[in-house]
Design an enzyme around this catalytic site. Structure first.
Site, PDB file in Angstrom:
ATOM      1  N   HIS A 169       0.840  -1.210   0.000  1.00 17.07           N
ATOM      2  CA  HIS A 169       0.000   0.000   0.000  1.00 17.07           C
ATOM      3  C   HIS A 169       0.867   1.248   0.000  1.00 17.07           C
ATOM      4  O   HIS A 169       0.688   2.150  -0.825  1.00 17.07           O
ATOM      5  CB  HIS A 169      -0.919  -0.017   1.229  1.00 17.07           C
ATOM      6  CG  HIS A 169      -1.653   1.274   1.455  1.00 17.07           C
ATOM      7  ND1 HIS A 169      -3.002   1.416   1.220  1.00 17.07           N
ATOM      8  CD2 HIS A 169      -1.225   2.484   1.917  1.00 17.07           C
ATOM      9  CE1 HIS A 169      -3.364   2.660   1.508  1.00 17.07           C
ATOM     10  NE2 HIS A 169      -2.303   3.328   1.935  1.00 17.07           N
ATOM     11  N   GLU A 170       1.788   1.311   0.943  1.00 12.73           N
ATOM     12  CA  GLU A 170       2.584   2.526   1.086  1.00 12.73           C
ATOM     13  C   GLU A 170       3.503   2.743  -0.115  1.00 12.73           C
ATOM     14  O   GLU A 170       3.656   3.871  -0.595  1.00 12.73           O
ATOM     15  CB  GLU A 170       3.384   2.479   2.386  1.00 12.73           C
ATOM     16  CG  GLU A 170       2.527   2.580   3.636  1.00 12.73           C
ATOM     17  CD  GLU A 170       1.713   3.875   3.686  1.00 12.73           C
ATOM     18  OE1 GLU A 170       2.207   4.905   3.192  1.00 12.73           O
ATOM     19  OE2 GLU A 170       0.588   3.848   4.196  1.00 12.73           O
ATOM     20  N   HIS A 173       1.828   4.374  -3.043  1.00  8.95           N
ATOM     21  CA  HIS A 173       1.759   5.836  -3.025  1.00  8.95           C
ATOM     22  C   HIS A 173       2.915   6.424  -3.842  1.00  8.95           C
ATOM     23  O   HIS A 173       2.765   7.473  -4.491  1.00  8.95           O
ATOM     24  CB  HIS A 173       1.808   6.372  -1.597  1.00  8.95           C
ATOM     25  CG  HIS A 173       0.505   6.292  -0.869  1.00  8.95           C
ATOM     26  ND1 HIS A 173      -0.650   6.886  -1.344  1.00  8.95           N
ATOM     27  CD2 HIS A 173       0.162   5.695   0.303  1.00  8.95           C
ATOM     28  CE1 HIS A 173      -1.648   6.655  -0.491  1.00  8.95           C
ATOM     29  NE2 HIS A 173      -1.178   5.940   0.514  1.00  8.95           N
ATOM     30  N   TYR A 184      -3.936  14.955  -2.948  1.00  5.65           N
ATOM     31  CA  TYR A 184      -4.334  14.230  -1.738  1.00  5.65           C
ATOM     32  C   TYR A 184      -5.426  14.981  -0.996  1.00  5.65           C
ATOM     33  O   TYR A 184      -5.277  15.385   0.153  1.00  5.65           O
ATOM     34  CB  TYR A 184      -3.105  14.014  -0.859  1.00  5.65           C
ATOM     35  CG  TYR A 184      -3.233  12.840   0.084  1.00  5.65           C
ATOM     36  CD1 TYR A 184      -3.365  11.540  -0.391  1.00  5.65           C
ATOM     37  CD2 TYR A 184      -3.195  13.035   1.456  1.00  5.65           C
ATOM     38  CE1 TYR A 184      -3.468  10.472   0.475  1.00  5.65           C
ATOM     39  CE2 TYR A 184      -3.294  11.975   2.342  1.00  5.65           C
ATOM     40  CZ  TYR A 184      -3.438  10.694   1.834  1.00  5.65           C
ATOM     41  OH  TYR A 184      -3.539   9.623   2.697  1.00  5.65           O
ATOM     42  N   GLU A 193      -5.696   6.928  -2.131  1.00  3.55           N
ATOM     43  CA  GLU A 193      -5.716   5.902  -1.086  1.00  3.55           C
ATOM     44  C   GLU A 193      -6.243   4.568  -1.621  1.00  3.55           C
ATOM     45  O   GLU A 193      -5.714   3.500  -1.293  1.00  3.55           O
ATOM     46  CB  GLU A 193      -6.584   6.367   0.083  1.00  3.55           C
ATOM     47  CG  GLU A 193      -5.871   7.283   1.049  1.00  3.55           C
ATOM     48  CD  GLU A 193      -4.677   6.628   1.713  1.00  3.55           C
ATOM     49  OE1 GLU A 193      -4.728   5.419   2.014  1.00  3.55           O
ATOM     50  OE2 GLU A 193      -3.673   7.321   1.918  1.00  3.55           O
ATOM     51  N   ASP A 267      -9.311  14.739   7.671  1.00  5.02           N
ATOM     52  CA  ASP A 267      -8.591  13.716   6.895  1.00  5.02           C
ATOM     53  C   ASP A 267      -8.544  14.095   5.415  1.00  5.02           C
ATOM     54  O   ASP A 267      -8.826  13.288   4.535  1.00  5.02           O
ATOM     55  CB  ASP A 267      -9.248  12.349   7.097  1.00  5.02           C
ATOM     56  CG  ASP A 267      -8.467  11.216   6.424  1.00  5.02           C
ATOM     57  OD1 ASP A 267      -7.249  11.356   6.262  1.00  5.02           O
ATOM     58  OD2 ASP A 267      -9.102  10.205   6.062  1.00  5.02           O
ATOM     59  N   HIS A 272      -9.291   8.629   3.583  1.00  5.23           N
ATOM     60  CA  HIS A 272      -9.242   7.246   4.065  1.00  5.23           C
ATOM     61  C   HIS A 272     -10.633   6.651   4.256  1.00  5.23           C
ATOM     62  O   HIS A 272     -10.759   5.450   4.508  1.00  5.23           O
ATOM     63  CB  HIS A 272      -8.498   7.160   5.401  1.00  5.23           C
ATOM     64  CG  HIS A 272      -7.020   7.365   5.294  1.00  5.23           C
ATOM     65  ND1 HIS A 272      -6.442   8.603   5.464  1.00  5.23           N
ATOM     66  CD2 HIS A 272      -6.008   6.496   5.040  1.00  5.23           C
ATOM     67  CE1 HIS A 272      -5.126   8.490   5.338  1.00  5.23           C
ATOM     68  NE2 HIS A 272      -4.840   7.232   5.080  1.00  5.23           N
TER      69      HIS A 272
END
Length: 352
Positions: A169-170, A173, A184, A193, A267, A272
């Site tokens: 996942h990270e 990005h 974002y 995301e 957020d 998210h």
């Protein structure tokens, strides 16, 4: 000219979860969450101030093998820290180091072997990761150039190298940063995301050899600690809103369809939270097509992300329309495009 890169600081644990924990009456729960929130807020500010604008030169030489380096922060908030493992080294005595090394490799393998992409930037970017970051740090993040993993507090969150989909996942990005460069905030941020969840899940499925019908479609399974009584992961692509419902963590707020879209200023506009909608669309597509999700469904999403047509401020409808175009371009007017149109229709996102 390549558009300016957006200074994104991306974490796996959503701020709304940490906000809930930071309000706890129990200092053992409250204090790690507050420290993590304070850290993450500072990092976001630093990213905004120091982000490099403009085109980014290739960072390496494309190779069919990864170049991984693992660093140890020694429980300080420093990165990269002390170098403890290089590509080609024997397995370390530290299981966290080995998991980080393996997760970087699993991510590299999917992108190269399935999509023909050489590392995160497509140009052989070395894959660096820092482990044992901070004291009881309850997060993992991509800082724009490398991965950073906290050890968790061993109460609510365990070591962040445990779920390979968190690593995938990270790192995704980073792929988004070097391709569509999605802003974002709002729906483009939720797409940012969601793409990380999609490819994080595909990295896990590919590593385990799981077909779409055998996968759990959870993000962060195995990460929640012993003090979480009612929770199995951070998010569910199969059933957004059901990953946890716990007296400490709170209730998973993700919607599965546009009927329950959450309008919020927190957020970054709910990146998210509303990511559950495109997540669910991908799950519906992948399970409708059957077989391995990284193949037809994954290739449609990857072509959309990297094809050059996706605007940095794209909303769900624009992304949906482009996935339909990608499906037609890859597979013609067959089952694939019909499955794409059906999936978006079921989550309430128009494709025309």
């Amino acid at each position: 000219m390549k558009p300016a890169m957006h200074p994104v600081f991306c974490t796996i644990v959503p701020p709304h979860v940490l906000d809930k924990l930071a309000q706890s009456d129990d200092p053992a729960i409250r204090e790690p969450a507050q420290r993590t929130l304070e850290h993450d807020s500072l990092q976001r500010t630093r990213r905004r101030i120091t982000a490099v604008r403009g085109a980014v030169a290739p960072t390496g030489t494309p190779s069919d093998t990864p170049r991984r380096t693992i660093f140890d922060a020694g429980h300080r908030e420093v990165a990269p820290g002390k170098k403890v493992h290089s590509e080609g080294d024997q397995p370390a005595k530290d299981a966290t180091v080995n998991r980080a090394h393996a997760g970087l490799g699993a991510t590299f393998d999917l992108y190269l072997k399935v999509y023909g992409r050489h590392s995160i930037d497509g140009s052989g970017l070395p894959l660096d990761a820092t482990v044992h970051y901070g004291e009881n740090y309850d997060n993992a993040f991509w800082d724009g150039s490398q991965m950073v993993f906290g050890d968790g507090d061993n109460d609510l969150f365990l070591d962040f190298t445990i779920p390979v989909d968190v690593i995938g996942h990270e790192l995704t990005h980073g792929v988004t940063q070097h391709t569509a460069n999605l802003e974002y905030y709002g729906q483009s941020g939720a797409l940012n995301e969601s793409l990380s969840d999609v490819f994080g899940s595909l990295i896990k499925q590919y590593a385990l050899g799981q077909s779409a019908d055998r996968a759990d479609w959870l993000i962060g399974a195995g990460l929640l600690g012993p003090n979480v009584d009612r929770g199995e992961a951070l998010r569910s692509m199969k059933a957004p809103g059901t990953a946890y419902d716990d007296d400490v963590l709170g209730k998973d707020p993700q919607p599965a369809t546009m009927d329950d879209y959450v309008r919020t200023s927190r957020d970054n506009g709910g990146v998210h939270i509303n990511s559950g909608i495109p997540n669910h669309a991908f799950y519906l597509l992948a399970t409708d097509l059957g077989g391995n999700a990284w193949e037809r469904a994954g290739k449609i999403w990857y072509a959309t992300l990297t094809g050059g047509e996706l605007a940095s401020d794209a909303d769900f409808a624009e992304f949906a329309r482009l996935t339909a175009a990608s499906a037609r371009g890859l597979y013609g007017d067959g089952d694939e495009i019909q499955a794409v149109l059906k999936a978006w229709s079921r989550v309430g996102v128009p494709t025309s």
